[in-house]
Each structure stands twice: as structure tokens, then as C-alpha cells.
Design a protein around this motif. Structure first.
Motif, short mmCIF file in Angstrom:
data_model
loop_
_atom_site.label_atom_id
_atom_site.label_comp_id
_atom_site.label_asym_id
_atom_site.label_seq_id
_atom_site.Cartn_x
_atom_site.Cartn_y
_atom_site.Cartn_z
N PHE A 174 5.56 38.53 -11.38
CA PHE A 174 5.85 37.90 -10.09
C PHE A 174 7.36 37.85 -9.90
O PHE A 174 7.99 36.81 -10.11
N SER A 175 7.93 38.97 -9.51
CA SER A 175 9.40 39.06 -9.44
C SER A 175 9.97 38.24 -8.30
O SER A 175 11.16 37.97 -8.26
N ASP A 176 9.13 37.84 -7.36
CA ASP A 176 9.61 37.07 -6.21
C ASP A 176 9.22 35.60 -6.32
O ASP A 176 8.97 34.94 -5.32
N THR A 177 9.14 35.08 -7.55
CA THR A 177 8.81 33.67 -7.75
C THR A 177 9.96 32.80 -7.26
O THR A 177 11.11 33.02 -7.60
N ARG A 178 9.63 31.78 -6.47
CA ARG A 178 10.68 30.89 -5.94
C ARG A 178 10.13 29.47 -5.78
O ARG A 178 8.92 29.26 -5.72
N LEU A 179 11.06 28.52 -5.71
CA LEU A 179 10.71 27.12 -5.52
C LEU A 179 11.25 26.62 -4.20
O LEU A 179 12.32 27.03 -3.76
N ARG A 180 10.51 25.70 -3.61
CA ARG A 180 11.03 24.99 -2.43
C ARG A 180 10.58 23.54 -2.50
O ARG A 180 9.56 23.21 -3.10
N GLY A 181 11.37 22.67 -1.93
CA GLY A 181 11.06 21.25 -1.93
C GLY A 181 10.16 20.88 -0.77
O GLY A 181 10.28 21.43 0.32
N GLY A 182 9.25 19.95 -1.02
CA GLY A 182 8.38 19.43 0.02
C GLY A 182 8.74 18.00 0.35
O GLY A 182 9.75 17.46 -0.12
N PRO A 183 7.92 17.34 1.15
CA PRO A 183 8.22 15.96 1.56
C PRO A 183 8.13 14.99 0.40
O PRO A 183 7.38 15.20 -0.56
N ARG A 184 8.89 13.91 0.49
CA ARG A 184 8.90 12.88 -0.55
C ARG A 184 7.83 11.83 -0.30
O ARG A 184 7.20 11.34 -1.24
N ASP A 213 8.64 8.12 -5.58
CA ASP A 213 10.00 8.31 -6.06
C ASP A 213 10.34 9.80 -6.16
O ASP A 213 11.51 10.16 -6.27
N TYR A 214 9.31 10.63 -6.18
CA TYR A 214 9.49 12.07 -6.36
C TYR A 214 9.21 12.81 -5.07
O TYR A 214 8.41 12.37 -4.24
N CYS A 215 9.84 13.98 -4.91
CA CYS A 215 9.46 14.86 -3.81
C CYS A 215 8.54 15.94 -4.34
O CYS A 215 8.55 16.27 -5.53
N LEU A 216 7.73 16.48 -3.47
CA LEU A 216 6.84 17.58 -3.82
C LEU A 216 7.67 18.83 -4.11
O LEU A 216 8.66 19.09 -3.45
N VAL A 217 7.27 19.59 -5.14
CA VAL A 217 7.91 20.87 -5.45
C VAL A 217 6.84 21.95 -5.38
O VAL A 217 5.78 21.83 -6.00
N VAL A 218 7.10 23.00 -4.60
CA VAL A 218 6.12 24.06 -4.39
C VAL A 218 6.66 25.36 -4.99
O VAL A 218 7.79 25.77 -4.70
N MET A 219 5.83 26.00 -5.83
CA MET A 219 6.17 27.32 -6.36
C MET A 219 5.39 28.37 -5.60
O MET A 219 4.17 28.28 -5.49
N GLU A 220 6.10 29.36 -5.08
CA GLU A 220 5.47 30.49 -4.41
C GLU A 220 5.72 31.72 -5.27
O GLU A 220 6.86 32.06 -5.59
N ALA A 221 4.64 32.37 -5.67
CA ALA A 221 4.75 33.53 -6.56
C ALA A 221 4.09 34.72 -5.91
O ALA A 221 2.95 34.64 -5.45
N ALA A 222 4.80 35.84 -5.88
CA ALA A 222 4.25 37.06 -5.29
C ALA A 222 4.70 38.26 -6.10
O ALA A 222 5.79 38.26 -6.67
N ARG A 223 3.83 39.24 -6.16
CA ARG A 223 4.21 40.50 -6.80
C ARG A 223 4.78 41.39 -5.71
O ARG A 223 4.12 41.69 -4.72
N VAL A 224 6.00 41.84 -5.87
CA VAL A 224 6.65 42.66 -4.85
C VAL A 224 6.88 44.05 -5.42
O VAL A 224 7.66 44.23 -6.35
N GLY A 225 6.18 45.03 -4.89
CA GLY A 225 6.32 46.40 -5.36
C GLY A 225 7.36 47.15 -4.56
O GLY A 225 7.02 47.98 -3.73
N ARG A 226 8.61 46.88 -4.80
CA ARG A 226 9.70 47.51 -4.03
C ARG A 226 10.66 48.24 -4.96
O ARG A 226 11.86 48.00 -4.96
N GLY A 227 10.12 49.11 -5.78
CA GLY A 227 10.97 49.89 -6.67
C GLY A 227 11.15 49.21 -8.02
O GLY A 227 10.39 48.31 -8.39
N PRO A 228 12.16 49.62 -8.78
CA PRO A 228 12.37 49.11 -10.13
C PRO A 228 12.57 47.60 -10.16
O PRO A 228 13.15 47.03 -9.24
N ARG A 229 12.10 46.97 -11.23
CA ARG A 229 12.29 45.53 -11.38
C ARG A 229 13.73 45.25 -11.77
O ARG A 229 14.36 46.02 -12.47
N PRO A 230 14.28 44.12 -11.36
CA PRO A 230 15.68 43.81 -11.68
C PRO A 230 15.86 43.53 -13.16
O PRO A 230 14.96 43.01 -13.83
#
Length: 227
Positions: free
Chosen positions: A177-187, A191-208
Motif C-alpha cells: 500500500f504505497s499510498d498509505t496516509r493518515l488524516r485527522g477526524g473530528p474530536r 480528549d482524543y481526535c479520530l485518526v483515519v488511515m487510508e490505504a491504497a495500492r497504486v500501480g503507477r510504475g516503480p515503487r519509491p
């Protein structure tokens, strides 16, 4: 997959889980709270993830299995970190053993009760000893600490703010999942805010190519690169 930390529930029933998930096509495992403290809950869509094994500690919960459509074997571990330095070291040692036991791509997530950078704790000027220990553990495990680009802190109490919630993945996870990323959600009211992980396989040539800081501390690394 939905991961909840500090459920404050000694027992979690299927009725509780179905109410949260809103249908019964859900798999789940939990670690009960001690009184009103702690508690972990992992839930997943059974048409997406097939569980193979489950491992539990006092402060962590791990499910090992397969993402069905990708035939990708992996492990996801939810962590609720300790507050005292010696207890933190015990938890990290347990997670190291767990990684060696499963031998699959890993994603560690949750409240680690620790920062790795000075700017991740409001008004901090230096890293504590346990923060340095945590940073070294991440490097020794060759984990990638995913950036949270849209939010600086994830925990708030009065004037105190820290980023103690994070997701750490192995290089094998990022290869899938080379395009794995995090974003914050509402609090909300927490005391904590939601954290969302979005994971996708991106077939766009060689992996970094990715490097780890810990490689450069190995005595023979630069010689090996030169050769």
C-alpha cells in the motif's frame, strides 16, 4: 477496520459490536478494561478481512489474517501505551516479540502515550528519556511512522496537547500500500481526535526507494553501499 482505545468496558458483547457496526457481518476481538481504565476493541468487515490468529496482552490486541481480495497476509495491532517508562519498555519488548512471531507485514496503531519529536508536545523543549527510547524502538523495528499532515496534536486536556496517537507500519506494508496516509477526524467530546488511515495500492510504475535512519548507524553500512 474500526479500532477503539479506552472502551472502559470489562466485557464487550456481540450486541454491543453490532450496535456500533450497524450489521452482523462483523468480526471482533477485545481486551477488557480494568474497572473504568483501558479496554481495547477491534472490529472488521468479515467479507474484507479473514482472521487467522489473535494475540492479546494487557495493553495490546493483535489480529493476524488475510485481506481477502488482495490475498495479502498481514497483522494489525492496537496499542494502548503505558504511562511509566519501565512499563513502556515492557510493552515495546512484547510488540517486538509479536512481530517476530507473526513474520508478516505489520501495522501498529493506537495511543502509544509517547511522542518522537519535541514539536509533538505543546511547550516541550526537549525529548524525555522514554521518548528517546520509543524513537529508538521504532528505528530498531524498521517501522515507518506515518505522517499526520492535517493536524499537529491528537490528544487534548486543558492547556496540554500532544500527538501520542500514531500508526507505525513495516516496509512490506508500504510495498503493498504505497499510498498509505493518515488524516485527522473530528474530536467530539473525547480528549482524543479520530485518526483515519487510508490505504491504497497504486500501480503507477516503480515503487519509491525508502531508507531508514537506523541503517546509517550500522558499522558496515556505508562500506556495503560502496561495494
Amino acid at each position: 477496520m474500526l479500532c477503539l482505545v479506552e472502551t472502559k468496558r470489562e466485557v464487550v458483547t456481540k450486541f454491543d459490536v453490532v450496535q456500533l457496526w450497524e450489521n452482523d457481518a462483523v468480526g471482533w476481538e477485545y481486551v477488557g478494561a480494568e474497572g473504568a481504565s483501558g479496554g481495547l476493541l477491534l472490529m472488521w468487515d468479515e467479507t474484507v478481512f479473514k482472521i487467522g490468529n489473535c494475540y492479546k496482552g494487557d495493553r495490546w490486541l493483535c489480529v493476524e489474517g488475510e485481506l481477502i481480495k488482495r490475498s495479502f497476509r498481514c497483522a494489525i495491532c492496537l496499542v494502548y501505551g503505558a504511562h511509566i517508562r519501565n512499563e513502556k519498555l515492557v510493552v515495546w519488548e512484547e510488540l517486538s516479540f509479536l512481530s517476530g512471531l507473526c513474520k508478516v507485514p505489520f501495522c501498529f496503531m493506537g495511543d502509544f502515550n509517547e511522542v518522537v519529536k519535541v514539536e509533538e508536545r505543546k511547550w516541550a523543549t526537549t525529548l524525555t528519556g522514554s521518548a528517546a527510547d520509543f524513537k529508538s524502538w521504532i528505528q530498531d523495528m524498521e517501522l515507518v511512522d506515518l505522517d499526520l499532515s492535517d493536524r499537529l496534536f491528537t490528544w487534548f486536556r486543558g492547556q496540554s496537547c500532544s500527538r501520542i496517537d500514531r500508526m507505525l507500519v513495516t516496509l512490506e506494508w508500504l510495498e503493498e500500500f504505497s499510498d498509505t496516509r493518515l488524516r485527522g477526524g473530528p474530536r467530539g467530546l473525547s480528549d482524543y481526535c479520530l485518526v483515519v488511515m487510508e490505504a491504497a495500492r497504486v500501480g503507477r510504475g516503480p515503487r519509491p526507494f525508502r531508507s531508514l535512519e537506523s541503517w546509517f548507524t550500522h558499522e558496515g553500512f556505508l562500506r556495503m553501499v560502496k561495494e
